[in-house]
Structure formats: structure tokens, C-alpha cells
Scaffold this motif. Structure first.
Motif, PDB file in Angstrom:
ATOM      1  N   GLY A  13      36.852  39.907  40.258  1.00  0.00           N
ATOM      2  CA  GLY A  13      36.109  38.835  39.623  1.00  0.00           C
ATOM      3  C   GLY A  13      34.577  38.769  39.586  1.00  0.00           C
ATOM      4  O   GLY A  13      34.008  37.906  38.902  1.00  0.00           O
ATOM      5  N   ALA A  14      34.220  40.045  39.729  1.00  0.00           N
ATOM      6  CA  ALA A  14      32.426  40.151  39.879  1.00  0.00           C
ATOM      7  C   ALA A  14      32.563  40.178  38.135  1.00  0.00           C
ATOM      8  O   ALA A  14      31.041  40.219  37.769  1.00  0.00           O
ATOM      9  CB  ALA A  14      32.220  41.324  40.595  1.00  0.00           C
ATOM     10  N   GLY A  15      33.008  40.681  37.274  1.00  0.00           N
ATOM     11  CA  GLY A  15      32.810  40.718  35.902  1.00  0.00           C
ATOM     12  C   GLY A  15      32.727  42.197  35.389  1.00  0.00           C
ATOM     13  O   GLY A  15      32.034  42.296  34.400  1.00  0.00           O
ATOM     14  N   LYS A  16      33.196  42.954  36.204  1.00  0.00           N
ATOM     15  CA  LYS A  16      33.307  44.397  35.929  1.00  0.00           C
ATOM     16  C   LYS A  16      33.817  44.821  34.491  1.00  0.00           C
ATOM     17  O   LYS A  16      33.057  45.347  33.695  1.00  0.00           O
ATOM     18  CB  LYS A  16      34.128  45.450  37.151  1.00  0.00           C
ATOM     19  CG  LYS A  16      33.634  45.233  38.264  1.00  0.00           C
ATOM     20  CD  LYS A  16      34.352  46.018  39.349  1.00  0.00           C
ATOM     21  CE  LYS A  16      35.685  45.858  39.404  1.00  0.00           C
ATOM     22  NZ  LYS A  16      35.879  44.494  39.997  1.00  0.00           N
TER      23      LYS A  16
ATOM     24  N   ARG B  64      36.069  32.249  39.404  1.00  0.00           N
ATOM     25  CA  ARG B  64      36.285  32.902  38.293  1.00  0.00           C
ATOM     26  C   ARG B  64      37.832  33.386  38.087  1.00  0.00           C
ATOM     27  O   ARG B  64      38.383  33.216  37.030  1.00  0.00           O
ATOM     28  CB  ARG B  64      35.287  34.071  37.957  1.00  0.00           C
ATOM     29  CG  ARG B  64      34.116  33.650  38.010  1.00  0.00           C
ATOM     30  CD  ARG B  64      33.284  35.106  37.787  1.00  0.00           C
ATOM     31  NE  ARG B  64      31.645  34.946  37.653  1.00  0.00           N
ATOM     32  CZ  ARG B  64      30.802  35.700  37.659  1.00  0.00           C
ATOM     33  NH1 ARG B  64      31.133  37.079  37.945  1.00  0.00           N
ATOM     34  NH2 ARG B  64      29.279  35.590  37.444  1.00  0.00           N
ATOM     35  N   LEU B  65      38.334  33.891  39.112  1.00  0.00           N
ATOM     36  CA  LEU B  65      39.662  34.290  39.391  1.00  0.00           C
ATOM     37  C   LEU B  65      40.694  33.292  39.312  1.00  0.00           C
ATOM     38  O   LEU B  65      41.666  33.398  38.547  1.00  0.00           O
ATOM     39  CB  LEU B  65      39.992  35.178  40.512  1.00  0.00           C
ATOM     40  CG  LEU B  65      39.296  36.529  40.708  1.00  0.00           C
ATOM     41  CD1 LEU B  65      39.433  37.027  42.000  1.00  0.00           C
ATOM     42  CD2 LEU B  65      39.667  37.491  39.669  1.00  0.00           C
TER      43      LEU B  65
ATOM     44  N   SER C 283      50.026  38.581  38.500  1.00  0.00           N
ATOM     45  CA  SER C 283      50.834  37.977  39.749  1.00  0.00           C
ATOM     46  C   SER C 283      49.709  38.013  40.876  1.00  0.00           C
ATOM     47  O   SER C 283      50.096  37.523  41.934  1.00  0.00           O
ATOM     48  CB  SER C 283      51.728  39.072  39.939  1.00  0.00           C
ATOM     49  OG  SER C 283      51.255  40.603  40.281  1.00  0.00           O
ATOM     50  N   ASP C 284      48.639  38.697  40.667  1.00  0.00           N
ATOM     51  CA  ASP C 284      47.688  38.714  41.892  1.00  0.00           C
ATOM     52  C   ASP C 284      46.473  37.765  41.617  1.00  0.00           C
ATOM     53  O   ASP C 284      45.473  37.750  42.252  1.00  0.00           O
ATOM     54  CB  ASP C 284      46.938  40.160  42.002  1.00  0.00           C
ATOM     55  CG  ASP C 284      46.470  40.744  40.716  1.00  0.00           C
ATOM     56  OD1 ASP C 284      46.517  39.978  39.616  1.00  0.00           O
ATOM     57  OD2 ASP C 284      45.766  41.507  40.975  1.00  0.00           O
ATOM     58  N   ASP C 285      46.562  36.992  40.471  1.00  0.00           N
ATOM     59  CA  ASP C 285      45.606  35.984  40.346  1.00  0.00           C
ATOM     60  C   ASP C 285      46.180  34.736  40.891  1.00  0.00           C
ATOM     61  O   ASP C 285      46.175  33.684  40.223  1.00  0.00           O
ATOM     62  CB  ASP C 285      45.342  35.688  38.832  1.00  0.00           C
ATOM     63  CG  ASP C 285      44.233  36.786  38.349  1.00  0.00           C
ATOM     64  OD1 ASP C 285      43.530  37.467  39.131  1.00  0.00           O
ATOM     65  OD2 ASP C 285      44.338  36.986  37.029  1.00  0.00           O
ATOM     66  N   ASN C 286      46.285  34.543  42.171  1.00  0.00           N
ATOM     67  CA  ASN C 286      46.725  33.258  42.926  1.00  0.00           C
ATOM     68  C   ASN C 286      46.040  33.484  43.926  1.00  0.00           C
ATOM     69  O   ASN C 286      45.360  34.402  44.921  1.00  0.00           O
ATOM     70  CB  ASN C 286      48.197  33.560  43.294  1.00  0.00           C
ATOM     71  CG  ASN C 286      48.770  34.719  44.097  1.00  0.00           C
ATOM     72  OD1 ASN C 286      48.500  34.546  45.346  1.00  0.00           O
ATOM     73  ND2 ASN C 286      49.376  35.441  43.459  1.00  0.00           N
TER      74      ASN C 286
END
Length: 295
Positions: free
Chosen positions: A114-117, A227-228, A238-241
Motif C-alpha cells: 500500500g505504499a504506492g509502488k 489505502r489497502l 484475496s489478500d486485501d483484508n
């Protein structure tokens, strides 16, 4: 030899128990030229020699089944005696990278989830003719590819917030680089979210190509979390929880951040804060790349 063994075995089976010693006379063979010991036990050097020969035979068999060329022993002239240091150097295997730094430019883009890469990489690839390779995207594509032998493995690791085995990730990255070079004739690569461990960095630079620079996007965890969670409303990942995000933060802190610290010792890290608005962050990024390419 085998016929003799079978004949002796048949003799053992038919003979009464009391006559075993008479049915099969046993002659002891010793592994050295020394006199046999009282208990007939071979010496330790002899056993080591036999074990070494057994391992060599097994190694040769495995390689031949895999279709690989068997190692050949180089014959040495009688007047040439190899020194111990030369022998040690000959035994070491040297891996030649797939590409050279003259052929390609690789920039590792690191930062917490979520750093904005991804946002910054999208701009860099347009202004500096880079190819943006996201290690995470490549893994997600591979897990959904029909017939992939890594699909289930990758799915499990991503869901648990763990690091996928580096051999899989490096193979996918090298393949993507080759395709871009052959089809689009592009030789600059932003590798986003990789390496996530020091052994990954060392293996990639040894097998593929040494990196030119590490671009580190610094961002507080609270900002990345917000952000995430917002991205998770529409991303379908599936990993945005919350549970997976916390695991990813922990993994980054414990295993990925030491990579940045190691590259800092080589003066290869450029740090950019991601707390500011996107446009302001990109202006700082441009300064770094302008200096690298001396625009």
C-alpha cells in the motif's frame, strides 16, 4: 555373479538350519591390504571410501535419468600437479547471469504493502521507457493460469501473506524480461515488490542480472492500512483484508526491510516518502531517475 547368488540362496532355503554354515561357506573380504582385525570389522577410512563410491554411483544414475550430460573427468598431464587452491577453485561452481548490466537496467522497487509502488511505476514506465514487472501480479497470473503446476502453491502462500518460494518468482521474472526484450525490444525494468528476502536478492543478481538501484517508498503502516482497506472494496484480491494485511506488514518488517538495509550499505538505495500527494511524490522520484540517467 547373480547366478552364484541365486544358487547360494537356493541352498540356504533347502538346507536345514543346523547346516547353514556348511551349506554356504563364507569367505571374509577386507577393504584394505592390512591384516584383518580380530572382529572382522572394516576400518573407518574404508567405510568412508565405500560410501563415497556409492554416492558417486547414485549421482551418476540420477543425472543420466534426468537426461543431463554426465560429468567428465579431465585428464591431467603427468608433469602438471594441481595445487590445493587450484583444486578448490575448480570444484566451485560459478553461475553466469542471464543478462549483463550493459544489456539491461533493473531497478528494485520496494516498500510496504500500500505504499504506492504500482502508481509511481505506471508513471515511470511512460517517462523513462521502463517495463513495470510486479512480482505479485506475475504470481497471481500464474496461480490462475490453467495447467500451472505452481497454482495451488502460490494461492496458499498469497492467502497466508507468506513469501512464495524464490525459485518460482525468479523464474517468472526472468521469463517476463525475456519476452519484453524479444517482442518489444525494451531493456529497462522496474521490478515491483521484489526481492522480499535477502536470499532472493542474492539469487536474482547471481542468476539473472545485478540491480542498478533500489527505490524504497517509505510510508507509515497506518497510512498503508487505510489505502489497502479502501482498495479492497473494489480490488477483489484475496489478500486485501485486515488479517492478511497485518500478516504482510509483519513479513515486510521482519524479512523485507533487512534487504533495504543491506543494499544501503552498498549505497544503492534511494528513499522517497509516500505520505505526500501522488504528484509531489512523483516529482521526487523524477529527480532520482534524472540523476541516474543524467537527463
Amino acid at each position: 555373479m547373480f547366478r552364484t547368488v541365486f544358487q547360494r540362496a537356493a541352498a540356504v532355503k533347502s538346507a536345514p538350519r543346523s547346516s547353514f554354515k556348511q551349506a554356504i561357506p563364507i569367505t571374509r573380504r577386507h577393504f584394505t591390504s592390512d591384516k584383518p582385525s580380530s572382529n572382522g570389522t572394516p576400518s573407518i577410512p574404508a567405510m568412508l571410501a565405500v560410501a563415497s563410491m556409492g554416492f558417486a554411483a547414485y549421482y551418476t544414475l540420477v543425472k543420466s535419468r534426468e537426461g543431463q550430460a554426465l560429468p567428465r573427468r579431465q585428464q591431467q598431464k603427468p608433469d602438471q600437479q594441481a595445487k590445493p587452491t587450484e583444486i578448490a577453485q575448480a570444484q566451485e561452481t560459478t553461475t553466469i547471469p542471464a543478462f549483463t548490466t550493459d544489456q539491461v537496467t533493473v531497478v528494485f522497487v520496494l516498500g510496504g504493502p500500500g505504499a504506492g509502488k504500482g502508481t509511481q511505476c505506471d508513471r515511470l514506465k511512460k517517462d523513462y521507457d521502463f517495463v513495470h514487472l510486479s512480482a505479485g501480479d506475475l504470481l497471481r497470473e500464474e496461480q490462475n493460469r490453467e495447467g500451472s503446476k505452481y497454482g495451488e502453491l502460490i494461492k496458499h502462500y498469497i492467502k497466508e501473506g507468506l513469501i512464495v518460494p524464490m525459485e518460482v518468482t525468479i523464474a517468472l521474472l526472468e521469463q517476463a524480461m525475456r519476452e519484453s526484450m524479444e517482442k518489444d525490444h525494451k531493456y529497462r525494468f522496474l521490478i515491483d515488490g521484489f526481492p522480499r528476502k535477502m536470499d532472493q536478492a542474492l539469487k536474482f543478481e547471481e542468476a539473472v542480472v545485478p540491480s542498478k538501484m533500489v527505490l524504497y517508498f517509505e510510508c507509515p503502516e497506518q497510512v498503508m492500512l487505510e489505502r489497502l482497506l479502501k482498495r479492497g472494496e473494489n480490488s477483489g484480491r484475496s489478500d486485501d483484508n485486515i488479517e492478511s494485511i497485518k500478516k504482510r506488514f509483519r513479513v515486510f518488517k521482519e524479512t523485507s526491510f533487512p534487504v533495504i538495509e543491506a543494499f544501503e550499505k552498498e549505497n544503492k538505495v534511494k528513499t522517497v516518502s509516500c505520505v505526500k500527494p501522488v504528484d509531489e511524490v512523483y516529482q521526487e522520484v523524477r529527480v532520482v531517475f534524472d540523476k541516474m540517467f543524467e537527463k
